[in-house]
Design an enzyme around this catalytic site. Structure first.
Site, mmCIF file in Angstrom:
data_model
loop_
_atom_site.group_PDB
_atom_site.id
_atom_site.type_symbol
_atom_site.label_atom_id
_atom_site.label_comp_id
_atom_site.label_asym_id
_atom_site.label_seq_id
_atom_site.Cartn_x
_atom_site.Cartn_y
_atom_site.Cartn_z
ATOM 1 N N LYS A 194 0.849 -1.201 0.000
ATOM 2 C CA LYS A 194 0.000 0.000 0.000
ATOM 3 C C LYS A 194 0.878 1.242 0.000
ATOM 4 O O LYS A 194 1.616 1.491 0.966
ATOM 5 C CB LYS A 194 -0.904 0.046 1.231
ATOM 6 N N THR A 248 6.488 6.347 14.241
ATOM 7 C CA THR A 248 6.606 5.445 15.382
ATOM 8 C C THR A 248 5.228 5.133 15.961
ATOM 9 O O THR A 248 4.973 4.004 16.393
ATOM 10 C CB THR A 248 7.553 6.060 16.429
ATOM 11 N N GLU A 268 10.545 0.274 10.205
ATOM 12 C CA GLU A 268 11.532 1.342 10.013
ATOM 13 C C GLU A 268 10.791 2.633 10.345
ATOM 14 O O GLU A 268 9.938 3.067 9.581
ATOM 15 C CB GLU A 268 12.036 1.304 8.569
ATOM 16 N N CYS A 302 13.426 10.239 7.489
ATOM 17 C CA CYS A 302 13.417 9.583 8.803
ATOM 18 C C CYS A 302 14.760 9.742 9.506
ATOM 19 O O CYS A 302 14.824 9.845 10.723
ATOM 20 C CB CYS A 302 13.040 8.123 8.673
ATOM 21 N N GLU A 400 9.993 14.151 16.653
ATOM 22 C CA GLU A 400 10.379 14.185 15.233
ATOM 23 C C GLU A 400 9.520 15.247 14.538
ATOM 24 O O GLU A 400 8.303 15.109 14.450
ATOM 25 C CB GLU A 400 10.117 12.813 14.607
#
Ligand code: NDP
Length: 800
Positions: A194, A248, A268, A302, A400
């Site tokens: 996806k 995350t 990841e 990332c 982040e």
């Protein structure tokens, strides 16, 4: 009117250098600007299906209409993938290699179209899509064509997982597709992928390339959709493995959703990667490193270098240089070949970044945005941003941001730099800048990150594994380690299932009832920090023999004891850095001392498990042999030096996982225990072990073996008690980095996988299947060593 050449020399202004999007627009028109899904080698569109649009974030224009995948679409895709899988895996590796090679070539042949479509859909600059995304994607297919070719000889004991579900984000849409699909196909899996809702278009173009390559129907299936479509994939019963890249938070949801399903999982996830600049760095190079680290892809990376750590002596100078450089960065149309930064992927992302930057300022940071005025006023353009005076505890230093925002902090000593760098729940990447190679090479192994770039940043190659520690996820993509993520040992399918058993332990009976030891306290304590420790709760548990007769007592460990054991393991950090020769010596020494007590252990096995003396002797002998095996491996399971196509080497170091929780089986209580602690010890992992619940005396008898074998205090800790309760505590503990579950029951694996989602520790579970601890093919060797280590790639440039 265009400027005269003489005037250009005077001003050094950039002229426009637009890439034409004509071919991309024609391609979109050829599909009527409307896409369904790619299932079983065909385009599928439900006449009345729900859809959404994808827009160009630089202009706000709608590019195409995309159908939203439903449960039925996912079911159809999984069915097609399952039907195709056996035949795909059964093909000769050379045959699969030819398809992967064809895809690599087709990507190269269509590279400009792919690059432009990616620009339109994502907003990233053409310079990057052309030179980074698409070329790295092609490299990934070439590399994995190679793995398909040599799969049988390189992984003889492994086979494909089956149907793989893959969910990818919008920041590197095509590259992430390549990172997912190439290794999966090379290993003989079929896939249901996806793409992200914001950026589905290059995946659609890839589907066309699959048709052109003649890929058998069902090998690659692409279902468009949003998070709900992703959730249908991750919970699908006929999918054997999930590979996810993204936030995350969603990684955590997927960890919980797949717990106990038997699916393998690689995640990841996010990062907050440090860039450390020492006083002796080449500052001009470091400035370019920071530019590349945080402003590549608008910071939507990332592994973006979003925390800049400057040594105090050069901080002011470096900030001045950086501010000047920021003012020269060009933000504008992604299709302009001379711009540095394009548009953010969506307005949603713009709002999130802006909100966080404002919060940072409110929390005391100083905002530096020298290029703000030259940033286009419409479209999702955000200027390069630096936040000064940031405290390590402020929000912008912790979360982040996923945008072009760097936070700056200073440090005085290398130790402080390491401490600040590691002060994060993430552990994806780091970059170290120093002209003193000794200093840089000393710092790199100390950083908790899966990738460390020395005097460089954002280097990637298909041969070098990429992935994180801690809440940045687990598993690696690329290289040999990346292939393991798409393979499973062949022996697994033959393992019998455990039946659910009731706890064997009962609260302690009176000590004098213990046969032969009347009035002598023979309660085995816990083993923490190299000493025997009373359980915190001061309760004991009775251990009986096969006839139900009391044969001894052990401490009933609780949450507090696990916490104490973890504290002891933390203090034994030096064990992870010990010489491999020393680890080998200790393992041989343990074997020697076990051998000296062979008779005692044999008798204990006979007494508690009721096996024959011959069977008990066999278990002791195999345990001694296993200790020798890991003594042998301790100095042989080495790293690698990769040579990516640039003037760099990448040193793949195998580091111990850190603090490892181990839950042991009841069957073969000596051999099972030895088979699990010995590989961890060989690799330098520090352990907190829950021995067999039913037969813990085999582990408690071992304390004296450890005490006489120079085992480092705290490197191995043992807490006896109720398996389920102790397992849950281990799984929930935030300072345990990894957890192996080999408990003799059907339910423990699900508990471990679910409860480990807090700090996203790496887990290895038996999924309720019993292995034969005497069968060396399944119970010793490299598989155990792999789970006891993390691979860290340290990139080192060379040449002037
Ligand atoms: P997500 O993690 O939500 O998206 C990644 C992929 O997962 C997308 O394909 C998404 O679908 C899908 N997804 C969302 N929810 C689920 C679910 N419950 N089950 C299965 N799949 C799901 O990232 P976002 O795109 O929402 O971005 C949010 C934030 O995450 C960003 O602001 C950024 O900070 C961070 N991020 C980090 C990335 C990284 O590589 N570290 C990559 C992307 C984002 P869809 O988006 O199509 O709805």
């Amino acid at each position: 009117m265009s400027a005269k050449v003489a005037e250009i020399f005077e001003t050094m202004e950039y002229g426009p250098a637009p890439e034409s999007d004509k071919t991309a627009q024609e391609w979109l028109e050829s599909h009527g600007r409307s896409f369904g899904h790619f299932i079983n080698g065909k385009w599928v569109k439900a006449p009345k299906g729900k859809s959404f649009t994808t827009t160009n974030p630089a202009s706000g224009e709608t590019i195409a209409k995309i159908q939203l995948g439903t449960k039925a679409d996912v079911d159809a895709a999984v069915k097609a993938a399952a039907k195709a899988q056996k035949a795909w895996a059964a093909r000769d590796g050379h045959d699969r290699a030819k398809y992967l090679y064809a895809l690599a070539r087709l990507i190269q042949k269509n590279s400009r179209l792919l690059a432009v479509v990616e620009c339109l859909d994502n907003g990233k600059p053409i310079r990057e899509t052309r030179d980074i995304d698409v070329s790295l994607a092609a490299r990934h297919f070439y590399h994995h064509a190679g793995w398909a070719q040599i799969l049988e000889s390189e992984f003889p004991a492994y086979e494909a997982c089956g149907v793989v579900g893959q969910v990818i984000p919008w920041n590197f849409p095509f590259l992430m597709l390549a990172w997912k699909i190439a290794p999966a196909l090379a290993a003989g899996n079929t896939v249901v992928l996806k793409p992200a809702e914001f950026t589905p278009l290059t995946a659609m173009l890839f589907a066309e390339l699959c048709l052109e390559a003649g890929l058998p129907a069902g090998v690659v299936n692409i279902v468009n959709g949003d998070g709900s479509t992703g959730a249908e994939i991750t919970k699908h019963e006929d999918i054997a493995k999930i590979a996810f890249t993204g936030s995350t938070d969603v990684g955590r949801i997927i960890r919980e959703a797949t717990a106990g399903s038997g699916k393998t999982l690689t995640l990841e996830l996010g990062g907050k990667s440090p860039t450390i600049v020492f006083e002796n760095a080449d500052l001009d190079s470091a400035v370019e490193g920071v530019v590349d680290g945080i402003w590549l892809n608008q910071g939507e990376v990332c592994c973006a270098g979003s925390r800049l750590l400057l040594q105090e002596g050069i901080a002011e100078k470096m900030i001045a240089k950086l501010t000047k450089r920021m003012a020269n960065l060009r933000v504008g149309s992604p299709l302009d070949k001379a711009i540095d930064m394009g548009a953010l992927a969506s307005d949603e992302q713009y709002q999130k970044i802006d909100r966080l930057v404002k919060l940072g300022v409110k929390e005391g940071a100083k905002l530096v945005q020298p290029g703000k005025d030259s940033c286009p006023a419409t479209g999702c353009f955000y200027p390069p941003t630096m936040l000064l005076n940031v405290q390590p505890s402020s929000t912008v230093a912790e979360v982040e941001i996923f945008g072009p925002v760097v936070t700056v902090m200073t440090f005085r000593t290398p130790e402080e730099a390491v401490m600040l760098a590691n002060n994060s729940r993430y552990g994806l990447a780091a970059s170290v800048w120093s002209e003193n190679i000794n200093l840089a090479l000393d710092i790199a192994p100390k950083l908790k990150a899966g990738v460390v770039w020395i005097n460089s940043t954002n280097m990637f190659d298909a041969a070098c594994g990429f992935g994180g520690y801690r809440e940045s996820g687990f598993g690696r993509e690329g290289g040999r380690e990346g292939m393991f993520a798409y393979l499973k040992p062949k022996y697994l399918k033959a393992l019998p299932a455990y039946k659910e058993t009731k706890s064997a332990l009962s609260p302690a009976k009176h000590v004098s009832a213990v046969e032969g030891v009347a009035n002598i306290d023979r309660t085995a304590k816990l083993y923490i920090g190299g000493k025997q420790a009373r359980p915190d709760g001061a309760y004991s548990l009775s251990i009986t023999d096969k006839n139900g007769k009391l044969v001894g007592q052990v401490g009933e460990g609780n949450r507090k004891d696990i916490r104490n054991a973890v504290e002891a393991a933390k203090k034994a950090e030096g064990w992870g850095k010990s010489a491999h020769h020393l680890r080998a010596q200790i393992l041989y020494y343990i074997a020697e001392n076990l051998s000296a007590r062979s008779d005692e252990f044999k008798k204990r096995l006979v007494q508690v498990t009721g096996v024959t003396p011959a069977a008990a002797q066999k278990e002791v002998d195999e345990s001694i042999r296993r200790l020798f095996t890991y003594g042998a491996w301790a100095d042989k399971y080495d790293g690698q030096v990769h040579t990516p196509p640039a003037r760099l080497v990448s040193v793949a170091m195998k580091e111990p996982v850190g603090i490892l929780g181990i839950v042991c089986p009841d069957e073969n209580p000596l051999l099972g225990f030895v088979s699990l602690f010995a590989p961890a010890m060989a690799m330098g992992a520090r352990t907190v072990i829950v021995p067999s619940e039913k037969y813990p005396l085999l582990a408690t008898d071992f304390y004296q073996v450890f005490d006489t074998s120079d085992v480092v205090a705290g490197s191995i800790n043992i807490v006896t008690g109720h398996r389920k309760e102790l397992t849950k505590t281990l799984a929930e503990h935030d300072e345990i980095d990894a957890l192996w579950y080999f408990g003799s029951d059907a339910a423990g694996s699900a508990l471990v996988e679910k409860a480990s989602s807090g700090n996203l520790k790496r887990t290895w579970v038996n999924s309720g299947r019993q292995r034969n601890w005497f069968d060396r093919a399944q119970s010793e060797g490299e598989e155990f060593l792999r789970y006891a280590t993390e691979i860290k790639n340290i990139w080192i440039p060379y040449g002037e």
